[in-house]
Design an enzyme around this catalytic site. Structure first.
Site, PDB file in Angstrom:
ATOM      1  N   CYS A  42       6.844  -8.060   7.685  1.00 30.19           N
ATOM      2  CA  CYS A  42       6.736  -9.653   7.633  1.00 30.19           C
ATOM      3  C   CYS A  42       7.873 -10.438   7.453  1.00 30.19           C
ATOM      4  CB  CYS A  42       5.607  -9.904   6.431  1.00 30.19           C
ATOM      5  SG  CYS A  42       5.581 -11.594   5.947  1.00 30.19           S
ATOM      6  N   CYS A  47       6.477 -12.054  10.708  1.00 24.63           N
ATOM      7  CA  CYS A  47       5.849 -13.105  10.447  1.00 24.63           C
ATOM      8  C   CYS A  47       7.014 -14.166  10.161  1.00 24.63           C
ATOM      9  CB  CYS A  47       4.912 -13.294   9.297  1.00 24.63           C
ATOM     10  SG  CYS A  47       3.837 -11.832   9.047  1.00 24.63           S
ATOM     11  N   LYS A  50       9.622 -14.912  12.918  1.00 19.73           N
ATOM     12  CA  LYS A  50       8.731 -15.628  13.929  1.00 19.73           C
ATOM     13  C   LYS A  50       8.186 -16.889  13.843  1.00 19.73           C
ATOM     14  CE  LYS A  50       4.575 -15.759  13.668  1.00 19.73           C
ATOM     15  NZ  LYS A  50       3.737 -14.664  14.004  1.00 19.73           N
ATOM     16  N   TYR A 178      -1.370 -10.850  20.027  1.00 17.80           N
ATOM     17  CA  TYR A 178      -0.980 -11.756  19.119  1.00 17.80           C
ATOM     18  C   TYR A 178       0.778 -11.912  19.552  1.00 17.80           C
ATOM     19  CZ  TYR A 178      -4.133 -11.691  15.415  1.00 17.80           C
ATOM     20  OH  TYR A 178      -5.542 -11.688  14.438  1.00 17.80           O
ATOM     21  N   GLU A 182       2.812 -15.111  21.345  1.00 16.69           N
ATOM     22  CA  GLU A 182       3.632 -15.893  20.324  1.00 16.69           C
ATOM     23  C   GLU A 182       4.989 -16.155  20.934  1.00 16.69           C
ATOM     24  OE1 GLU A 182       1.332 -15.439  15.926  1.00 16.69           O
ATOM     25  OE2 GLU A 182       3.171 -14.190  16.471  1.00 16.69           O
ATOM     26  N   HIS A 436     -10.382 -39.440   8.660  1.00 20.41           N
ATOM     27  CA  HIS A 436     -10.302 -39.930   9.501  1.00 20.41           C
ATOM     28  C   HIS A 436      -8.809 -40.608   9.627  1.00 20.41           C
ATOM     29  CE1 HIS A 436     -11.275 -42.102  13.318  1.00 20.41           C
ATOM     30  NE2 HIS A 436     -10.886 -43.138  12.913  1.00 20.41           N
ATOM     31  N   GLU A 441     -11.636 -33.560  11.697  1.00 24.07           N
ATOM     32  CA  GLU A 441     -12.823 -34.282  11.495  1.00 24.07           C
ATOM     33  C   GLU A 441     -13.986 -33.993  12.514  1.00 24.07           C
ATOM     34  OE1 GLU A 441     -13.048 -38.652  12.260  1.00 24.07           O
ATOM     35  OE2 GLU A 441     -10.960 -38.501  12.911  1.00 24.07           O
TER      36      GLU A 441
HETATM   37  P1  NDP Z   1      -2.127  -6.082  19.750  1.00 22.16           P
HETATM   38  O1  NDP Z   1      -3.050  -5.024  19.492  1.00 22.16           O
HETATM   39  O2  NDP Z   1      -2.597  -7.672  19.260  1.00 22.16           O
HETATM   40  O3  NDP Z   1      -2.090  -6.336  21.446  1.00 22.16           O
HETATM   41  C1  NDP Z   1      -1.597  -5.473  22.121  1.00 22.16           C
HETATM   42  C2  NDP Z   1      -1.802  -5.951  23.620  1.00 22.16           C
HETATM   43  O4  NDP Z   1      -1.027  -4.863  24.348  1.00 22.16           O
HETATM   44  C3  NDP Z   1      -3.060  -5.957  23.892  1.00 22.16           C
HETATM   45  O5  NDP Z   1      -3.328  -7.228  24.901  1.00 22.16           O
HETATM   46  C4  NDP Z   1      -3.251  -4.759  24.703  1.00 22.16           C
HETATM   47  O6  NDP Z   1      -4.224  -4.956  25.969  1.00 22.16           O
HETATM   48  C5  NDP Z   1      -1.919  -4.585  25.238  1.00 22.16           C
HETATM   49  N1  NDP Z   1      -1.774  -3.257  25.594  1.00 22.16           N
HETATM   50  C6  NDP Z   1      -1.805  -2.047  24.955  1.00 22.16           C
HETATM   51  N2  NDP Z   1      -1.485  -1.042  25.497  1.00 22.16           N
HETATM   52  C7  NDP Z   1      -0.985  -1.272  26.727  1.00 22.16           C
HETATM   53  C8  NDP Z   1      -0.267  -0.657  27.915  1.00 22.16           C
HETATM   54  N3  NDP Z   1      -0.229   0.570  27.786  1.00 22.16           N
HETATM   55  N4  NDP Z   1       0.005  -1.269  28.692  1.00 22.16           N
HETATM   56  C9  NDP Z   1      -0.135  -2.671  28.992  1.00 22.16           C
HETATM   57  N5  NDP Z   1      -0.674  -3.311  27.738  1.00 22.16           N
HETATM   58  C10 NDP Z   1      -1.201  -2.788  26.665  1.00 22.16           C
HETATM   59  O7  NDP Z   1      -0.627  -5.692  19.227  1.00 22.16           O
HETATM   60  P2  NDP Z   1       0.293  -6.831  18.876  1.00 22.16           P
HETATM   61  O8  NDP Z   1       1.654  -6.067  19.311  1.00 22.16           O
HETATM   62  O9  NDP Z   1       0.431  -8.374  19.622  1.00 22.16           O
HETATM   63  O10 NDP Z   1       0.333  -7.042  17.407  1.00 22.16           O
HETATM   64  C11 NDP Z   1       0.002  -5.962  16.461  1.00 22.16           C
HETATM   65  C12 NDP Z   1      -0.801  -6.379  15.262  1.00 22.16           C
HETATM   66  O11 NDP Z   1       0.130  -7.217  14.294  1.00 22.16           O
HETATM   67  C13 NDP Z   1      -1.729  -7.527  15.724  1.00 22.16           C
HETATM   68  O12 NDP Z   1      -2.967  -6.959  15.942  1.00 22.16           O
HETATM   69  C14 NDP Z   1      -1.979  -8.202  14.399  1.00 22.16           C
HETATM   70  O13 NDP Z   1      -2.933  -7.298  13.520  1.00 22.16           O
HETATM   71  C15 NDP Z   1      -0.707  -8.362  13.747  1.00 22.16           C
HETATM   72  N6  NDP Z   1       0.241  -9.456  14.029  1.00 22.16           N
HETATM   73  C16 NDP Z   1      -0.340 -10.648  13.420  1.00 22.16           C
HETATM   74  C17 NDP Z   1       0.255 -11.791  13.814  1.00 22.16           C
HETATM   75  C18 NDP Z   1      -0.339 -13.098  13.100  1.00 22.16           C
HETATM   76  O14 NDP Z   1      -0.965 -13.086  12.229  1.00 22.16           O
HETATM   77  N7  NDP Z   1      -0.007 -14.277  13.719  1.00 22.16           N
HETATM   78  C19 NDP Z   1       1.590 -12.131  14.500  1.00 22.16           C
HETATM   79  C20 NDP Z   1       1.763 -10.669  15.243  1.00 22.16           C
HETATM   80  C21 NDP Z   1       1.163  -9.559  14.675  1.00 22.16           C
HETATM   81  P3  NDP Z   1      -5.776  -4.754  25.845  1.00 22.16           P
HETATM   82  O15 NDP Z   1      -6.287  -5.968  25.100  1.00 22.16           O
HETATM   83  O16 NDP Z   1      -6.280  -4.349  27.129  1.00 22.16           O
HETATM   84  O17 NDP Z   1      -6.055  -3.474  24.907  1.00 22.16           O
END
Ligand code: NDP
Length: 457
Positions: A42, A47, A50, A178, A182, A436, A441
Site C-alpha cells: 500500500c 495505493c 498510485k 483494478y 487505474e 444540492h 443527491e
Molecule cells: P485483478 O484480479 O483485479 O485483475 C486481474 C486481471 O487480469 C483480470 O482482468 C483478469 O482477467 C486478467 N488476467 C488474469 N490472468 C490473465 C492472463 N493469464 N492473461 C491475460 N489476462 C489475465 O488483479 P489486479 O492485479 O488488477 O489487482 C489485484 C488486486 O489488488 C485487486 O483484485 C484488488 O483486490 C487489489 N487492488 C485494489 C485497488 C483499489 O482498491 N483501488 C487498486 C489495485 C489493486 P479475467 O477477469 O478474465 O480473469
C-alpha cells in the site's frame, strides 16, 4: 517454555504493522521482520503512490475543462522526474511514520527475510534463529507475471511502473482488473498513447455489468484504446520499441508493455510448508474467521490469505487478530458489505452486490439507475456521463448494492457503505433529504424503477 518473543510478525505492511502495534500495547514482546521497506504494498508500491499518480494525471483533464470556464492556460508541461522525486520523498516520509509507530508501541523491527524453521522458530537472513510463542504471517502479495509468455522479460509489472526512468510515449497495458484500469487512466492522463488489452468480453469482472460497460465507454471517450477479447501471445523487441502480438492476430507497437494480470499471495520461501501450514493451490494461506491457520500458534492476515485484498481489510484483520489473541477480546472481521473504489478516470465507488449477483442471491430485485451529465460538464458541453445504480432486494426492501461511476465516487461510496452496513431500506434511504447541487443527491432522488432490457417487472 520461555520464548524470545510472544509474537513474531513476518511482513511490515498494513496488516502486520497494525497487528504488531496492537499486540505490543498489551505488554507482549513483539518482533516484526521486513525484507523490504516498511509500509508494504500500500505505502511503497500500491495505493499511496498510485493515488499520487492519479492526482498528477488528472490535471490534464482539469486543464481541458477549465477552458470552458474561461481560463486560458499556456505552457502547461509535466515533469515526470520532478514528480517521481517528490512522490518518493513522500513515500519515504510515510514509511518513516510506520517505523516510528512500531517503535512507539514497543515492537522491535528487524530488517531481513524471515523463514520458519518450525512452528516456533524463525530464522532471519544473516542472523541466528529466534524462538516465538506465536507467529503472524502478513507478507501480502506480489504481481503475477505470465512466465511462459515469449518475451515477457521485456514487460514490466506495476512494481516497475512507479519508477520508470522516462515517461513513455506509448504503453500497452494487459489486464482488465483494478490495476490495469487505474494505470491506463494514469498514463493516458499524462499524455501517453495508451492501449488496454483484456482477454474477457468486458473489463472489471465481478463489478456490476452496467458499471463495466459505462466505464469502458468513458475510458474510450478519454482517449484510451480498449481492446477486448484478446490477449498477448508474445512481446518482441522492435527497432522502435516493443511489439505486442495478440491472440486476435493484431499487433501493437509501444515503448512499454505492462502486465497487470493479477497478484499472487506471497507465501513461498517462508517455511510455511515445513511448519505444516495448509495453503490453497494459488499459495493463499488457509485461515478461519479469526485468521488462524491449521497450526495452532500461527495466524495470517491480509493479501497472503486472499480473502478481500484491500488495505483497510488487512488492517481490520490484523487488529481483530491482536484483540482476540492478546487482549482477550475475541473479534472476527466481518467481510460483508466492504466498499471499494477503482481509481480509474472517472472513478468507481461500489458496495454490496452487482445486479447479477443480487438476482442470483435474492431472486427478485428492483433496480434504480441514472445516467446523466454532471453539472460541471453540462456547462462546458463535454460528453462525460455519470452512472448511479441501486439494487434493492424486493422481499426485505433493503438496498443490497450501490454503484457509482462519477467524479468523487470513492468519497461518496464511503457514506453509502455506512447506511448499507446498517441494513438501510430504500424507503429510509429516500427519506434522506438531498444536498444540492451535488452529484450524490441523485442517489436519494431515484424513484422510478429501471427495467433492464429483456426483463419485465
Ligand atoms: P485483478 O484480479 O483485479 O485483475 C486481474 C486481471 O487480469 C483480470 O482482468 C483478469 O482477467 C486478467 N488476467 C488474469 N490472468 C490473465 C492472463 N493469464 N492473461 C491475460 N489476462 C489475465 O488483479 P489486479 O492485479 O488488477 O489487482 C489485484 C488486486 O489488488 C485487486 O483484485 C484488488 O483486490 C487489489 N487492488 C485494489 C485497488 C483499489 O482498491 N483501488 C487498486 C489495485 C489493486 P479475467 O477477469 O478474465 O480473469
Amino acid at each position: 517454555m520461555a520464548y524470545d518473543y510472544d509474537l513474531f510478525v513476518i511482513g511490515a505492511g498494513s496488516g502486520g504493522v497494525r497487528a504488531a502495534r496492537v499486540a505490543a500495547m498489551s505488554g507482549a514482546t513483539v518482533a516484526v521482520a521486513e525484507e523490504d521497506r516498511v509500509g508494504g504494498t500500500c505505502v511503497i508500491r500500491g495505493c499511496v503512490p498510485k493515488k499520487f499518480m492519479v492526482y498528477a494525471s488528472e490535471f490534464a483533464h482539469h486543464f481541458k475543462t477549465s477552458k470552458g470556464y474561461g481560463w486560458t492556460l499556456s505552457d502547461a508541461r509535466f515533469d515526470w522526474p520532478a514528480f517521481l522525486a517528490e512522490k518518493d520523498k513522500e513515500i519515504a516520509r510515510l514509511s518513516g511514520i510506520y517505523v516510528r509507530n512500531l517503535q512507539n508501541a514497543g515492537a522491535e523491527l528487524i530488517h531481513g527475510k524471515a523463514r520458519l524453521i518450525d512452528a516456533h522458530t524463525v530464522e532471519i537472513e544473516g542472523r541466528g534463529p529466534v524462538t516465538t510463542d506465536k507467529v503472524l504471517i502478513a507478507t501480502g502479495g506480489r504481481p503475477w507475471m505470465p512466465r511462459d509468455l515469449p518475451g515477457v522479460e521485456h514487460a514490466i509489472s506495476s512494481n516497475e511502473a512507479f519508477h520508470l526512468a522516462e515517461l513513455p510515449k506509448r504503453i500497452v497495458i494487459a489486464g482488465g482488473g483494478y490495476i490495469a484500469v487505474e494505470f491506463a487512466g494514469i498514463f493516458n492522463g499524462l499524455g501517453v498513447e495508451t492501449t488496454l488489452v483484456h482477454r474477457g468480453p468486458n473489463i472489471l469482472r465481478g463489478f456490476d455489468d452496467d458499471v463495466r460497460s459505462h466505464l469502458t465507454e468513458e475510458l474510450e471517450k478519454r482517449g484510451i484504446k480498449v481492446i477486448l477479447g484478446a490477449q498477448h501471445i508474445a512481446v518482441e523487441k522492435s527497432p522502435t520499441g516493443l511489439t505486442s502480438r495478440f491472440s486476435n492476430d493484431h499487433e501493437c507497437e509501444s515503448d512499454v508493455v505492462m502486465f497487470a494480470v493479477g497478484r499472487e499471495p506471497y507465501s513461498q520461501g517462508l517455511g510455511l510448508e515445513t511448519a505444516g501450514v495448509t495453503l490453497k493451490d494459488n499459495g493463499a494461506v488457509v485461515v478461519d474467521s479469526y485468521s488462524r491457520t491449521n497450526v495452532e500458534n500461527i495466524w495470517a492476515v491480509g493479501d497472503v490469505t486472499d480473502r478481500i485484498n484491500l488495505t483497510p481489510v488487512a488492517i481490520r484483520e490484523g487488529e481483530a487478530f491482536a484483540r482476540t489473541v492478546f487482549h482477550d477480546q475475541p473479534t472476527s472481521f466481518d467481510h460483508e458489505m466492504v466498499a471499494s473504489a477503482v481509481f480509474s478516470q472517472p472513478p468507481i465507488g461500489s458496495v454490496g452486490l452487482s445486479e447479477a449477483d443480487a438476482r442470483k442471491q435474492y431472486g427478485k430485485v428492483d433496480i434504480y439507475l441514472a445516467r446523466f451529465r454532471a453539472m460541471k460538464y453540462t456547462f462546458t458541453g463535454a460528453d462525460e456521463r455519470c452512472l448511479m445504480k441501486l439494487v434493492v432486494d424486493c422481499a426485505s426492501e433493503k438496498i443490497v448494492g450501490c454503484h457509482v461511476v462519477a467524479p468523487d465516487s470513492p468519497e461518496i461510496i464511503q457514506m453509502a457503505a455506512i447506511a448499507m452496513k446498517m441494513g438501510v431500506t430504500k424507503a429510509q434511504w429516500d427519506s434522506t433529504c438531498a444536498v444540492h447541487p451535488t452529484l450524490a443527491e441523485e442517489l436519494v432522488t431515484m424513484r422510478e424503477k429501471h427495467v433492464p432490457l429483456g426483463l419485465t417487472v
